[in-house]
Design a protein around this motif. Structure first.
Motif, PDB file in Angstrom:
ATOM      1  N   HIS A 179       9.565   4.126   4.418  1.00 49.36           N
ATOM      2  CA  HIS A 179       9.268   5.006   4.914  1.00 49.36           C
ATOM      3  C   HIS A 179      10.471   6.213   5.499  1.00 49.36           C
ATOM      4  N   ASN A 218       3.208   2.421   8.592  1.00 49.10           N
ATOM      5  CA  ASN A 218       4.406   2.722   8.187  1.00 49.10           C
ATOM      6  C   ASN A 218       5.644   2.821   9.467  1.00 49.10           C
ATOM      7  N   GLU A 276      -1.193  -6.458  -0.448  1.00 44.58           N
ATOM      8  CA  GLU A 276      -1.191  -4.730  -0.099  1.00 44.58           C
ATOM      9  C   GLU A 276      -0.755  -4.648   1.310  1.00 44.58           C
ATOM     10  N   TYR A 277       0.109  -3.470   1.463  1.00 40.88           N
ATOM     11  CA  TYR A 277       0.700  -3.552   2.515  1.00 40.88           C
ATOM     12  C   TYR A 277      -0.113  -3.849   3.833  1.00 40.88           C
ATOM     13  N   ASN A 278      -0.928  -2.195   3.552  1.00 43.67           N
ATOM     14  CA  ASN A 278      -2.130  -2.004   4.775  1.00 43.67           C
ATOM     15  C   ASN A 278      -3.451  -3.223   4.829  1.00 43.67           C
ATOM     16  N   ASN A 331       2.624  -6.317  -2.495  1.00 42.71           N
ATOM     17  CA  ASN A 331       4.191  -5.360  -2.262  1.00 42.71           C
ATOM     18  C   ASN A 331       4.705  -5.602  -0.925  1.00 42.71           C
ATOM     19  N   MET A 376      -7.119   2.847   0.208  1.00 46.63           N
ATOM     20  CA  MET A 376      -6.243   2.931  -0.916  1.00 46.63           C
ATOM     21  C   MET A 376      -5.759   1.561   0.113  1.00 46.63           C
ATOM     22  N   ASN A 391       1.341   5.986  -3.563  1.00 42.86           N
ATOM     23  CA  ASN A 391      -0.008   5.402  -3.799  1.00 42.86           C
ATOM     24  C   ASN A 391      -1.101   6.437  -3.180  1.00 42.86           C
ATOM     25  N   ASP A 401       3.825   8.175   1.715  1.00 41.11           N
ATOM     26  CA  ASP A 401       3.079   8.808   0.552  1.00 41.11           C
ATOM     27  C   ASP A 401       1.595   9.489   0.783  1.00 41.11           C
ATOM     28  N   ASP A 402       1.569   8.907   2.724  1.00 41.09           N
ATOM     29  CA  ASP A 402      -0.082   9.323   3.133  1.00 41.09           C
ATOM     30  C   ASP A 402       0.541  10.976   2.978  1.00 41.09           C
ATOM     31  N   LEU A 417      -3.378  -1.473  -5.634  1.00 44.50           N
ATOM     32  CA  LEU A 417      -2.173  -1.590  -6.567  1.00 44.50           C
ATOM     33  C   LEU A 417      -2.345  -1.411  -8.013  1.00 44.50           C
ATOM     34  N   LEU A 465      -6.538   5.497   4.032  1.00 50.48           N
ATOM     35  CA  LEU A 465      -4.786   5.719   3.471  1.00 50.48           C
ATOM     36  C   LEU A 465      -4.185   4.549   3.933  1.00 50.48           C
ATOM     37  N   ALA A 466      -4.659   3.468   5.039  1.00 52.41           N
ATOM     38  CA  ALA A 466      -3.691   2.882   5.820  1.00 52.41           C
ATOM     39  C   ALA A 466      -4.389   1.768   6.455  1.00 52.41           C
TER      40      ALA A 466
HETATM   41  O1  RIB Z   1       0.934  -0.489   0.328  1.00 52.91           O
HETATM   42  C1  RIB Z   1       0.494   1.175   0.004  1.00 52.91           C
HETATM   43  C2  RIB Z   1       0.008   1.297   0.669  1.00 52.91           C
HETATM   44  O2  RIB Z   1       1.187   1.545   2.271  1.00 52.91           O
HETATM   45  C3  RIB Z   1       0.458   3.540   1.222  1.00 52.91           C
HETATM   46  O3  RIB Z   1      -0.579   4.217   2.154  1.00 52.91           O
HETATM   47  C4  RIB Z   1       1.024   3.270   2.134  1.00 52.91           C
HETATM   48  O4  RIB Z   1       1.788   4.704   2.636  1.00 52.91           O
HETATM   49  C5  RIB Z   1       1.013   1.848   3.278  1.00 52.91           C
HETATM   50  O5  RIB Z   1       0.595   2.927   3.939  1.00 52.91           O
END
Ligand code: RIB
Ligand code: CA
Length: 325
Positions: free
Chosen positions: A81, A38, A162-164, A156, A147, A241, A13-14, A191, A121-122
């Motif tokens: 990914h 990722n 959320e992952y980041n 997630n 993000m 995202n 998605d990046d 999210l 984004l990370a």
């Molecule tokens: O949770 C989603 C985010 O984590 C997005 O930026 C995805 O690329 C990962 O970095």
């Protein structure tokens, strides 16, 4: 033209976000900084170059950032990914284009030269390291759009995170606290809104119909990601995202949101969770603008129109997507 640095962990998605940014003439992309997320920072740098090469934009410099989070052990999202970070497409490497300075030094250097915004984004490791090294440089930061996080939406990568922000919670917590102390605002694209941005097979096919080359590429890099979404969330398609962060930076009418004090948990079961104090229980002034709703159809029309480089055909054939939104 707005000067921007895109901090990312490409990542599928990046990559779509970078494609959208490159097709947005409003943006002067000063550089792309990469961090482990990722996939590892080394893999991420390779992928950033592959995307720039596909877009014919290897003029945009790519900077290698932090390989590990501030404190936690690094945990990738390779299961989402792919081991190469681009859906196991294993496109050929792009040799050269190496930069001599690190991501954090590039961010500091550019901030000391001019006003700019950061689209993050990370995991926020690069940003945290840059602030630790030269926080005064950030007086030139016009805006940050990140993000990450979640307000009412579930996590997630844990029940609540959320992952980041989960991958490097100490960096996220540090950055949110820095903005609180400086009485500045982080724009949080979490999210709650990005889950509404689902690239479905129908939409991927529509992209292909408008622009074969771009559509073929998008289909290739998202196939693995779509398999993951079906296996783990029974979604037909994939949540993209990061492009929403770029699109909202360009067009604030896409989303509504709330101002709130936000803090990131750095330990325990809820590690990485964003605590969004929407009702001001803590009596702290806001350090974040948290997006809460999105016009997903308007986003998708902008996204597709720009990455296909054909807004007219996109608009003209939009009725083919009747019922998708
Ligand atoms: O949770 C989603 C985010 O984590 C997005 O930026 C995805 O690329 C990962 O970095
Ligand atoms: Ca990302």
């Amino acid at each position: 033209m707005r000067n921007v640095i895109i901090d990312c962990d490409p990542g599928i998605d990046d990559s779509l976000a970078i494609m959208l940014a490159l097709k947005s003439p409003e943006l002067n992309i000063l550089g792309i900084t990469v961090v482990s997320g990722n996939v590892s920072v080394n893999e991420g740098v390779e992928n950033a170059k592959k995307i720039l090469d596909f877009m014919g934009r290897l003029d945009v410099p790519v900077f290698r950032g932090e390989a590990v989070p501030l404190k936690r052990d690094y945990v990738s999202a390779a299961e989402t990914h792919g081991t190469d970070g681009l859906g196991e497409t294993f496109f050929p490497s792009i040799n050269g284009y190496e930069q001599k300075i690190s991501a954090q030094d590039f961010i500091i250097q550019k901030l000391n030269e001019q006003k700019l915004s950061i689209i993050a984004l990370a995991p926020m490791t690069n940003l945290a390291r840059a602030i630790q090294k030269d926080d005064k440089a950030f007086e030139n930061l016009e805006e940050i759009v990140t993000m990450g996080g979640n307000f009412k939406s579930f996590g997630n990568c844990s029940p609540v995170a959320e992952y980041n922000y989960w991958c490097d919670p100490d960096a996220a917590a540090f950055v949110y606290d820095f903005f609180y102390r400086k009485k500045k605002i982080l724009n949080m694209v979490g999210l709650d809104v990005t889950r509404k941005i689902v690239l479905t097979p129908t939409l991927a096919d529509f992209i292909y119909r408008i622009n074969n080359r771009v559509g073929d590429f998008v289909k290739k890099i998202t196939a693995f990601y779509m398999d993951f979404h079906w296996e783990y969330e029974k979604i037909i398609g994939c949540v993209i995202n990061d492009p929403l962060a770029v699109a909202w930076f360009l067009d604030r009418s896409l989303c509504d949101g709330i101002m709130a004090f936000t803090q990131v948990e750095t330990s325990g079961l809820a590690i990485g969770q964003t605590i969004v104090d929407a009702n001001n229980f803590l009596r702290k002034y806001p350090n974040s603008y948290v997006l809460t709703s999105v016009d997903s159809e308007k986003f998708m029309k902008t996204f597709i129109g720009r990455i296909t480089d054909d807004r007219n055909e996109t608009e003209k054939n939009w009725s083919a997507l009747k019922g998708v939104f």
